[in-house]
Motif scaffolding. Structure first.
Motif, mmCIF file in Angstrom:
data_model
loop_
_atom_site.group_PDB
_atom_site.id
_atom_site.type_symbol
_atom_site.label_atom_id
_atom_site.label_comp_id
_atom_site.label_asym_id
_atom_site.label_seq_id
_atom_site.Cartn_x
_atom_site.Cartn_y
_atom_site.Cartn_z
ATOM 1 N N LEU A 49 0.833 -1.206 0.000
ATOM 2 C CA LEU A 49 0.000 0.000 0.000
ATOM 3 C C LEU A 49 0.866 1.254 0.000
ATOM 4 C CD1 LEU A 49 -3.107 0.367 0.173
ATOM 5 C CD2 LEU A 49 -2.822 0.692 2.613
ATOM 6 N N GLY A 50 2.048 1.164 0.561
ATOM 7 C CA GLY A 50 2.973 2.290 0.628
ATOM 8 C C GLY A 50 3.569 2.680 -0.711
ATOM 9 N N LYS A 51 3.233 1.951 -1.753
ATOM 10 C CA LYS A 51 3.688 2.302 -3.104
ATOM 11 C C LYS A 51 2.504 2.661 -4.003
ATOM 12 C CE LYS A 51 7.776 -0.545 -2.818
ATOM 13 N NZ LYS A 51 8.539 -1.641 -3.386
ATOM 14 N N SER A 52 1.354 2.845 -3.394
ATOM 15 C CA SER A 52 0.139 3.184 -4.130
ATOM 16 C C SER A 52 0.236 4.571 -4.762
ATOM 17 C CB SER A 52 -1.055 3.142 -3.171
ATOM 18 O OG SER A 52 -2.228 3.605 -3.792
ATOM 19 N N SER A 53 -0.623 4.826 -5.707
ATOM 20 C CA SER A 53 -0.681 6.158 -6.315
ATOM 21 C C SER A 53 -1.754 7.019 -5.643
ATOM 22 C CB SER A 53 -0.954 6.043 -7.811
ATOM 23 O OG SER A 53 -2.156 5.335 -8.035
ATOM 24 N N ASP A 54 -2.473 6.455 -4.686
ATOM 25 C CA ASP A 54 -3.547 7.162 -3.984
ATOM 26 C C ASP A 54 -3.004 7.732 -2.666
ATOM 27 O OD1 ASP A 54 -5.746 7.121 -1.814
ATOM 28 O OD2 ASP A 54 -6.890 7.052 -3.696
ATOM 29 N N LYS A 55 -3.161 9.034 -2.472
ATOM 30 C CA LYS A 55 -2.593 9.695 -1.295
ATOM 31 C C LYS A 55 -3.176 9.179 0.019
ATOM 32 C CE LYS A 55 -1.151 13.797 -3.654
ATOM 33 N NZ LYS A 55 -0.264 14.866 -3.353
ATOM 34 N N SER A 56 -4.463 8.895 0.049
ATOM 35 C CA SER A 56 -5.058 8.398 1.294
ATOM 36 C C SER A 56 -4.521 7.000 1.620
ATOM 37 C CB SER A 56 -6.581 8.392 1.217
ATOM 38 O OG SER A 56 -7.039 7.493 0.231
ATOM 39 N N GLU A 57 -4.268 6.188 0.610
ATOM 40 C CA GLU A 57 -3.691 4.866 0.833
ATOM 41 C C GLU A 57 -2.254 4.982 1.339
ATOM 42 O OE1 GLU A 57 -4.292 2.817 -2.896
ATOM 43 O OE2 GLU A 57 -6.273 2.112 -2.254
ATOM 44 N N LEU A 58 -1.520 5.955 0.843
ATOM 45 C CA LEU A 58 -0.156 6.179 1.318
ATOM 46 C C LEU A 58 -0.157 6.572 2.796
ATOM 47 C CD1 LEU A 58 1.273 8.130 -1.736
ATOM 48 C CD2 LEU A 58 1.865 5.796 -1.052
ATOM 49 N N ARG A 59 -1.063 7.450 3.185
ATOM 50 C CA ARG A 59 -1.147 7.867 4.585
ATOM 51 C C ARG A 59 -1.543 6.683 5.476
ATOM 52 N NH1 ARG A 59 -2.592 12.776 2.091
ATOM 53 N NH2 ARG A 59 -4.775 12.207 1.864
ATOM 54 N N TYR A 60 -2.469 5.855 4.989
ATOM 55 C CA TYR A 60 -2.900 4.671 5.734
ATOM 56 C C TYR A 60 -1.728 3.697 5.897
ATOM 57 C CZ TYR A 60 -5.888 0.754 7.159
ATOM 58 O OH TYR A 60 -6.455 -0.296 7.839
ATOM 59 N N ALA A 61 -0.943 3.520 4.850
ATOM 60 C CA ALA A 61 0.224 2.636 4.918
ATOM 61 C C ALA A 61 1.198 3.114 5.988
ATOM 62 C CB ALA A 61 0.921 2.571 3.563
ATOM 63 N N ILE A 62 1.433 4.409 6.051
ATOM 64 C CA ILE A 62 2.344 4.968 7.060
ATOM 65 C C ILE A 62 1.823 4.665 8.459
ATOM 66 C CG2 ILE A 62 3.291 7.111 8.021
ATOM 67 C CD1 ILE A 62 3.143 8.197 5.051
ATOM 68 N N THR A 63 0.523 4.841 8.653
ATOM 69 C CA THR A 63 -0.086 4.565 9.957
ATOM 70 C C THR A 63 0.102 3.104 10.352
ATOM 71 O OG1 THR A 63 -1.749 6.286 9.594
ATOM 72 C CG2 THR A 63 -2.268 4.613 11.247
ATOM 73 N N ILE A 64 -0.152 2.196 9.425
ATOM 74 C CA ILE A 64 -0.016 0.763 9.713
ATOM 75 C C ILE A 64 1.445 0.413 9.999
ATOM 76 C CG2 ILE A 64 -0.237 -1.568 8.770
ATOM 77 C CD1 ILE A 64 -2.576 -0.521 7.065
ATOM 78 N N LEU A 65 2.347 0.881 9.155
ATOM 79 C CA LEU A 65 3.765 0.561 9.327
ATOM 80 C C LEU A 65 4.310 1.124 10.638
ATOM 81 C CD1 LEU A 65 4.797 1.080 5.624
ATOM 82 C CD2 LEU A 65 4.851 -1.104 6.858
ATOM 83 N N ASP A 66 3.911 2.344 10.979
ATOM 84 C CA ASP A 66 4.336 2.932 12.254
ATOM 85 C C ASP A 66 3.812 2.118 13.438
ATOM 86 O OD1 ASP A 66 5.752 4.949 11.023
ATOM 87 O OD2 ASP A 66 4.235 6.501 11.376
ATOM 88 N N SER A 67 2.582 1.630 13.324
ATOM 89 C CA SER A 67 2.026 0.846 14.434
ATOM 90 C C SER A 67 2.739 -0.498 14.568
ATOM 91 C CB SER A 67 0.515 0.692 14.285
ATOM 92 O OG SER A 67 0.149 -0.481 13.652
ATOM 93 N N LEU A 68 3.153 -1.083 13.452
ATOM 94 C CA LEU A 68 3.923 -2.325 13.527
ATOM 95 C C LEU A 68 5.247 -2.099 14.263
ATOM 96 C CD1 LEU A 68 3.323 -3.835 9.969
ATOM 97 C CD2 LEU A 68 2.669 -4.885 12.146
ATOM 98 N N VAL A 69 5.889 -0.967 13.999
ATOM 99 C CA VAL A 69 7.141 -0.642 14.687
ATOM 100 C C VAL A 69 6.878 -0.490 16.186
ATOM 101 C CG1 VAL A 69 8.945 1.109 14.972
ATOM 102 C CG2 VAL A 69 8.264 0.380 12.683
ATOM 103 N N LYS A 70 5.831 0.237 16.528
ATOM 104 C CA LYS A 70 5.505 0.456 17.945
ATOM 105 C C LYS A 70 5.185 -0.846 18.660
ATOM 106 C CE LYS A 70 3.934 5.139 17.304
ATOM 107 N NZ LYS A 70 2.781 5.997 17.040
ATOM 108 N N GLU A 71 4.609 -1.811 17.925
ATOM 109 C CA GLU A 71 4.262 -3.101 18.515
ATOM 110 C C GLU A 71 5.453 -4.050 18.581
ATOM 111 O OE1 GLU A 71 1.025 -4.529 16.127
ATOM 112 O OE2 GLU A 71 -0.269 -2.862 16.712
ATOM 113 N N GLY A 72 6.610 -3.613 18.089
ATOM 114 C CA GLY A 72 7.809 -4.428 18.167
ATOM 115 C C GLY A 72 7.941 -5.468 17.069
ATOM 116 N N TYR A 73 7.315 -5.230 15.932
ATOM 117 C CA TYR A 73 7.414 -6.161 14.801
ATOM 118 C C TYR A 73 8.885 -6.404 14.465
ATOM 119 C CZ TYR A 73 6.658 -8.027 10.072
ATOM 120 O OH TYR A 73 6.650 -8.817 8.939
#
Length: 100
Positions: A49-73
């Motif tokens: 999703l972080g390589k999408s051409s849709d700006k809202s999808e890019l923002r959503y990808a950042i949110t998900i990826l950041d949460s994975l980092v916070k969860e210790g992925y």
């Protein structure tokens, strides 16, 4: 120099344009993530999703990826790289550099 920076940016933009996921790929990953929730499936979906051409999808990808980092992925560097790519595509170059 400015000319070499512009050349590098153009080359990166061309490569990223070639890696934009298809709608079918994103839908398939979303279904897999919903059917079999796991950090790895979530990461696969968010990274794509972080390589999408849709700006809202890019923002959503950042949110998900950041949460994975916070969860210790376990693949935190990959999450940060995915978030940096999405930020770059949103033209947020300063935050993209901070993530790398």
């Amino acid at each position: 120099t400015k000319k070499s920076q512009k050349y590098a940016r153009t080359a990166l933009d061309e490569k990223l344009a070639l890696s934009t996921p298809s709608r079918e790929t994103l839908e398939s990953l979303a279904v897999e993530c919903a059917a079999n929730p796991s950090p790895d499936n979530t990461f696969a979906y968010a990274f794509c999703l972080g390589k999408s051409s849709d700006k809202s999808e890019l923002r959503y990808a950042i949110t998900i990826l950041d949460s994975l980092v916070k969860e210790g992925y376990e693949h935190q560097i990959d999450c940060m790289f995915g978030a940096a790519t999405a930020l770059y595509l949103l033209a947020d170059f300063k935050d993209a550099r901070v993530r790398l």
